[in-house]
Design an enzyme around this catalytic site. Structure first.
Site, mmCIF file in Angstrom:
data_model
loop_
_atom_site.group_PDB
_atom_site.id
_atom_site.type_symbol
_atom_site.label_atom_id
_atom_site.label_comp_id
_atom_site.label_asym_id
_atom_site.label_seq_id
_atom_site.Cartn_x
_atom_site.Cartn_y
_atom_site.Cartn_z
ATOM 1 N N SER A 18 60.891 74.633 28.204
ATOM 2 C CA SER A 18 60.247 74.737 26.894
ATOM 3 C C SER A 18 59.241 73.598 26.766
ATOM 4 C CB SER A 18 61.303 74.616 25.788
ATOM 5 O OG SER A 18 60.706 74.434 24.517
ATOM 6 N N TYR A 59 68.474 69.627 21.752
ATOM 7 C CA TYR A 59 67.584 70.570 22.431
ATOM 8 C C TYR A 59 66.584 69.832 23.317
ATOM 9 C CZ TYR A 59 64.886 74.864 23.086
ATOM 10 O OH TYR A 59 64.260 75.963 23.626
#
Length: 237
Positions: free
Chosen positions: A140, A153
């Site tokens: 990501s 995250y």
């Protein structure tokens, strides 16, 4: 690519499903995994109903359980005889300030997004070395850009990006290619979202599928090891 075999973790919906569809269009046989056997089987049934060149199967596997991933690999090899492509796609996100982030949320994020990918390559490395295959992780932009309420995250995706690049250096001597794709906003079911018309500006799952196909088709002398992709024109704030 025709008759190659791909294993896609978390392939029952979202990015994984989009990648599966793109590979099937190229004649690749695909195994999609999910923690839910029903979800995996339903996804495979839907993919086969498209009438594309490749064949899809659904396999129950939890990326957080190494034995579960080993069993999935055995099933894929039994069904298709080889594994040429592995896409480590399964992931989740918990977003909260460090004061509110729970121990369970931290562990689930790291165990899925980072340790789960470690298990994925450990379970498939022998098959990939045998086929001189391709290992692709879905990281990501959060793996290089930190933000508030993203400690778990960010940690998982920063770790995943670095992990993948190190694995790339380990495995290229065997003819195994390794890349990580780092998307920005994608129209998926991630974090409770439901894709809708207003998401048209976001990256679509078929765009990531097309990118995976492009990577596999690239001349083998060239390896794009880390690819950032983002929406061309996000809404103005």
């Amino acid at each position: 690519m025709k008759n190659q075999v791909a294993l896609i973790t978390g392939g029952s919906k979202g990015i994984g499903y989009g990648i599966a569809e793109a590979l099937l269009m190229q004649g690749v046989h695909v195994a999609v995994t999910s923690r839910s056997e029903e979800a995996a089987k339903n996804a495979a049934q839907s993919l086969n109903a498209l009438g594309l060149s490749g064949k899809a199967i659904g396999v129950m596997a939890d990326v957080r359980d190494f034995k579960s991933q080993q069993n999935a690999v055995i099933q894929v090899l039994k069904s298709f005889g080889a594994i040429n492509i592995v896409v480590a796609n399964a992931g989740l996100g918990h977003f909260a300030s460090i004061e509110d982030l729970s121990i369970n949320q931290w562990n689930e994020t790291i165990d899925t997004n980072l340790t789960g990918v470690f298990y994925s390559i450990k379970a498939t490395v022998d098959a990939l070395k045998a086929s001189k295959g391709y290992f692709i992780t879905i990281s990501s932009l959060a793996g290089t850009n930190f933000f508030a309420k993203g400690s778990a995250y960010n940690a998982s995706k920063f770790g995943l990006t670095g992990f993948t690049q190190s694995v790339m250096l380990d495995l290229r001597q065997y003819g195994v290619k390794v890349s990580t794709i780092m998307p920005g906003s994608v129209s998926t079911y991630f974090n409770g979202n439901t894709p809708k018309e207003e998401d048209v500006w976001k990256i679509q799952i078929e765009d990531i599928g097309e990118l995976v196909v492009d990577l596999i088709k690239m001349n083998p002398r060239t390896l794009p090891s880390k690819i950032e992709v983002r929406p061309t024109m996000p809404p103005r704030k």
